[in-house]
Design a protein around this motif. Structure first.
Motif, PDB file in Angstrom:
ATOM      1  N   LYS A 221      -2.919   2.190 -15.533  1.00 33.31           N
ATOM      2  CA  LYS A 221      -3.092   1.743 -14.161  1.00 33.31           C
ATOM      3  C   LYS A 221      -2.157   2.592 -13.310  1.00 33.31           C
ATOM      4  O   LYS A 221      -0.993   2.775 -13.683  1.00 33.31           O
ATOM      5  N   ARG A 236     -12.055   0.839  -7.797  1.00 36.60           N
ATOM      6  CA  ARG A 236     -12.564  -0.030  -8.846  1.00 36.60           C
ATOM      7  C   ARG A 236     -14.043   0.317  -9.015  1.00 36.60           C
ATOM      8  O   ARG A 236     -14.769   0.504  -8.059  1.00 36.60           O
ATOM      9  N   THR A 243     -15.606 -11.351 -15.114  1.00 35.93           N
ATOM     10  CA  THR A 243     -14.349 -10.709 -15.511  1.00 35.93           C
ATOM     11  C   THR A 243     -14.527 -10.064 -16.892  1.00 35.93           C
ATOM     12  O   THR A 243     -15.093 -10.665 -17.803  1.00 35.93           O
ATOM     13  N   PHE A 245     -12.754  -8.311 -20.262  1.00 33.16           N
ATOM     14  CA  PHE A 245     -11.535  -8.114 -21.050  1.00 33.16           C
ATOM     15  C   PHE A 245     -11.810  -7.021 -22.073  1.00 33.16           C
ATOM     16  O   PHE A 245     -12.843  -7.049 -22.753  1.00 33.16           O
ATOM     17  N   GLU A 320     -17.590 -14.663 -18.670  1.00 34.97           N
ATOM     18  CA  GLU A 320     -16.566 -13.662 -19.009  1.00 34.97           C
ATOM     19  C   GLU A 320     -17.182 -12.690 -19.999  1.00 34.97           C
ATOM     20  O   GLU A 320     -18.120 -13.040 -20.715  1.00 34.97           O
ATOM     21  N   TYR A 322     -16.194  -9.863 -23.104  1.00 34.28           N
ATOM     22  CA  TYR A 322     -15.201  -9.261 -24.001  1.00 34.28           C
ATOM     23  C   TYR A 322     -15.821  -8.005 -24.603  1.00 34.28           C
ATOM     24  O   TYR A 322     -16.937  -8.041 -25.115  1.00 34.28           O
ATOM     25  N   SER A 343     -12.892  -3.228 -16.592  1.00 31.85           N
ATOM     26  CA  SER A 343     -12.110  -4.439 -16.858  1.00 31.85           C
ATOM     27  C   SER A 343     -10.993  -4.629 -15.835  1.00 31.85           C
ATOM     28  O   SER A 343     -10.263  -5.612 -15.904  1.00 31.85           O
ATOM     29  N   GLY A 344     -10.870  -3.670 -14.908  1.00 37.80           N
ATOM     30  CA  GLY A 344      -9.737  -3.757 -13.978  1.00 37.80           C
ATOM     31  C   GLY A 344      -8.416  -3.758 -14.751  1.00 37.80           C
ATOM     32  O   GLY A 344      -7.468  -4.431 -14.370  1.00 37.80           O
ATOM     33  N   ASN A 346      -7.709  -5.031 -17.625  1.00 44.47           N
ATOM     34  CA  ASN A 346      -7.463  -6.283 -18.354  1.00 44.47           C
ATOM     35  C   ASN A 346      -7.520  -5.982 -19.852  1.00 44.47           C
ATOM     36  O   ASN A 346      -8.596  -5.949 -20.434  1.00 44.47           O
ATOM     37  N   ILE A 347      -6.388  -5.768 -20.493  1.00 44.45           N
ATOM     38  CA  ILE A 347      -6.429  -5.379 -21.910  1.00 44.45           C
ATOM     39  C   ILE A 347      -5.959  -6.524 -22.796  1.00 44.45           C
ATOM     40  O   ILE A 347      -4.947  -7.161 -22.516  1.00 44.45           O
ATOM     41  N   LEU A 348      -6.721  -6.776 -23.869  1.00 43.35           N
ATOM     42  CA  LEU A 348      -6.305  -7.783 -24.863  1.00 43.35           C
ATOM     43  C   LEU A 348      -5.921  -7.040 -26.128  1.00 43.35           C
ATOM     44  O   LEU A 348      -6.705  -6.244 -26.638  1.00 43.35           O
TER      45      LEU A 348
END
Ligand code: TXA
Ligand code: MG
Length: 350
Positions: A221, A236, A243, A245, A320, A322, A343-344, A346-348
Motif C-alpha cells: 500500500k 482503487r 469486500t 479478502f 464477502e 475470499y 481487495s483494497g 485486505n490481506i489474510l
C-alpha cells in the motif's frame, strides 16, 4: 448513440473488416477493440478532443494518462524521444504485452498524457489491433475499455456491459489471450523500473537488463507521500461491490489444508460467501458463489480468468469474497498486484 458491434471472422482478411472502424477513429470517434492483454477504448492519439471523449466515456480522471498504440516499434520515433533501452525492449518483446514510458514529442497532445511530458507507447500483438492501427494510419490512444474503477474487459461482452451507447463501435475479436493489462516500464540509467507488472515478467526483463526495480506500490500500500510513477496505479481498481479478502501463503505448513478448513468454516456459517480458489479445491469447497480459476500452478489461466470472475461477483449476492493468492513469481506478480487492488490491500495470513 447507437454502438455498432463488429464481429470479426478470423477466416477472412481483417483489413476490410476493420476499415469502417478505422475511419471512425480518424474522424474523431471512439472504437473499442481487442488486444492480447485486455480490450482497449481507442481514439486518434493526435486529436486532443478524442482524448477528452475517451475520459468522458470511461468516467476517468483526466490526470490519468493514456497509452498510445503503434503498429511497429520504429513508429515511436514520430511521437517520442526513443533511446537504446527502448530498442532493447522492442527487440526482445515487441509486438507484445509491454508499454514503455518515454519523453513525448510535441505532436502528442497533453490531453493524451494527462499533462505529463512523457508518453506511454505500446505495440500490440493482436492481429485485429494491428489491422486497426494500420488502417487508421494514426497512433491509437487506448486505455482499457472499462468504466473507470471496474475490472478491465477481457471480452466484447464486458465492453458492452460498460460502454454500450457511449461509443461508436465495439470490435468483437473473442476473449483476450492474456487477460491482464500490459507490463509498464520506465527506462532509466542502467536499467528499468516496472510501474505495473504484466505478461512480460520481471524475470524476462532481468534477462536483458542488469537492474530491474519495482515501483513501490506494486505489492505494498503506498503510504509514502510520493505518488506512484504510473498515475493510474493510485486509483482503487478492479473492486467488486463486496469486500474482498486476499488469502496469502506466508509459508506456514500445510497452506492448502489450512485454507480449505478456513473456507469450509466460512461457507458453513454463510453459504453465500464468495470464493476464488484453485481447481484442486473443487471437491471440498463448494457453494453458490464459489469460482475456480485454474490449477494452482497455472498462472496463465488465473490471469485469463480473474477479471471475468471479479465482474461476475457483481451479479451475485455474495456478502464477502475470499480469494487465494498466487505465487509471486512470473506472471503471478501481476495477478497478485491486481488482487491486492481488488481487495483494497485486505490481506489474510492463514
Ligand atoms: O494492456 C494494456 O496496457 C491496455 C491495452 C488496451 O493496451 N491498456 C491499458 O491502459 O491498460 P490503461 O489506461 O487502463 O492503463 C494505463 C496505465 C495507467 O496506470 C496510467 O497511469 C499509466 O499507464 N501511464 C500512461 N501514461 C503514462 C506516463 N506517461 N507515465 C506514467 N504512467 C503512465
Ligand atoms: Mg485501465
Amino acid at each position: 448513440m447507437i454502438t455498432e458491434i463488429v464481429k470479426i471472422d478470423f477466416s477472412k482478411p481483417l483489413d476490410a473488416q476493420v476499415q469502417k472502424c478505422a475511419e471512425t477513429i480518424v474522424r474523431g470517434g471512439l472504437v473499442a477493440f481487442p488486444t492480447e492483454t485486455v480490450y482497449g477504448l481507442g481514439g486518434n492519439a493526435l486529436d486532443a478532443d478524442a482524448a477528452k471523449k475517451i475520459y468522458a466515456a470511461k468516467g476517468r480522471p483526466s490526470d490519468n494518462p493514456l497509452i498510445i498504440h503503434i503498429e511497429k516499434p520504429s513508429d515511436a520515433e514520430e511521437y517520442c524521444l526513443t533511446n537504446d533501452s527502448y530498442y532493447k525492449i522492442a527487440n526482445a518483446f515487441m509486438p507484445g504485452p509491454i508499454t514503455v514510458i518515454l519523453p513525448k514529442k510535441e505532436i502528442i497532445p497533453f490531453s493524451v498524457t494527462g499533462g505529463l511530458s512523457t508518453v506511454a507507447v505500446r505495440c500490440p500483438e493482436h492481429p485485429v489491433a494491428r489491422a486497426l492501427i494500420r488502417a487508421a494510419g494514426v497512433p491509437i490512444a487506448a486505455p482499457s475499455a472499462n468504466t473507470s474503477g471496474r475490472p478491465s474487459p477481457t471480452s466484447a461482452s464486458h465492453v458492452i456491459e460498460d460502454l454500450s451507447s457511449k461509443i461508436d463501435a465495439i470490435i468483437d475479436g473473442g476473449d483476450s489471450e492474456i487477460g491482464l493489462e500490459s507490463t509498464i516500464v520506465m527506462p532509466r540509467d542502467g536499467g528499468v523500473t516496472v510501474l505495473r507488472p504484466g505478461g512480460i515478467t520481471v524475470e524476462m526483463l532481468s534477462e536483458i537488463f542488469d537492474d530491474v526495480t519495482l515501483d513501490e506500490g506494486i505489492v505494498k500500500k503506498n503510504e509514502s507521500a510520493s505518488a506512484p510513477l504510473a498515475p493510474g496505479m493510485k486509483y482503487r481498481h478492479y473492486a467488486p461491490r463486496a469486500t474482498v479478502f486476499l488469502i496469502k501463503d506466508v509459508g506456514n505448513a500445510d497452506f492448502d489444508g489450512r485454507v480449505k478448513r478456513f473456507l469450509k468454516g466460512k461457507l458453513d456459517r454463510e453459504p453465500l460467501t464468495g470464493v476464488i480458489c484453485f481447481d484442486e479445491y473443487r471437491d471440498e469447497i463448494i457453494g453458490k458463489n464459489v469460482f475456480y480459476f485454474g490449477k494452482k500452478a497455472d498462472d496463465d489461466e488465473h490471469a485469463k480468468r480473474l477479471f471475468d470472475i471479479l465482474r461476475r461477483f457483481d451479479k451475485t449476492d455474495a456478502p464477502e469474497i475470499y480469494a487465494t493468492a498466487s505465487d509471486l513469481r512470473g506472471v503471478g506478480l501481476a495477478i497478485y498486484n491486481r488482487m491486492l487492488k481488488a481487495s483494497g490491500f485486505n490481506i489474510l495470513e492463514i
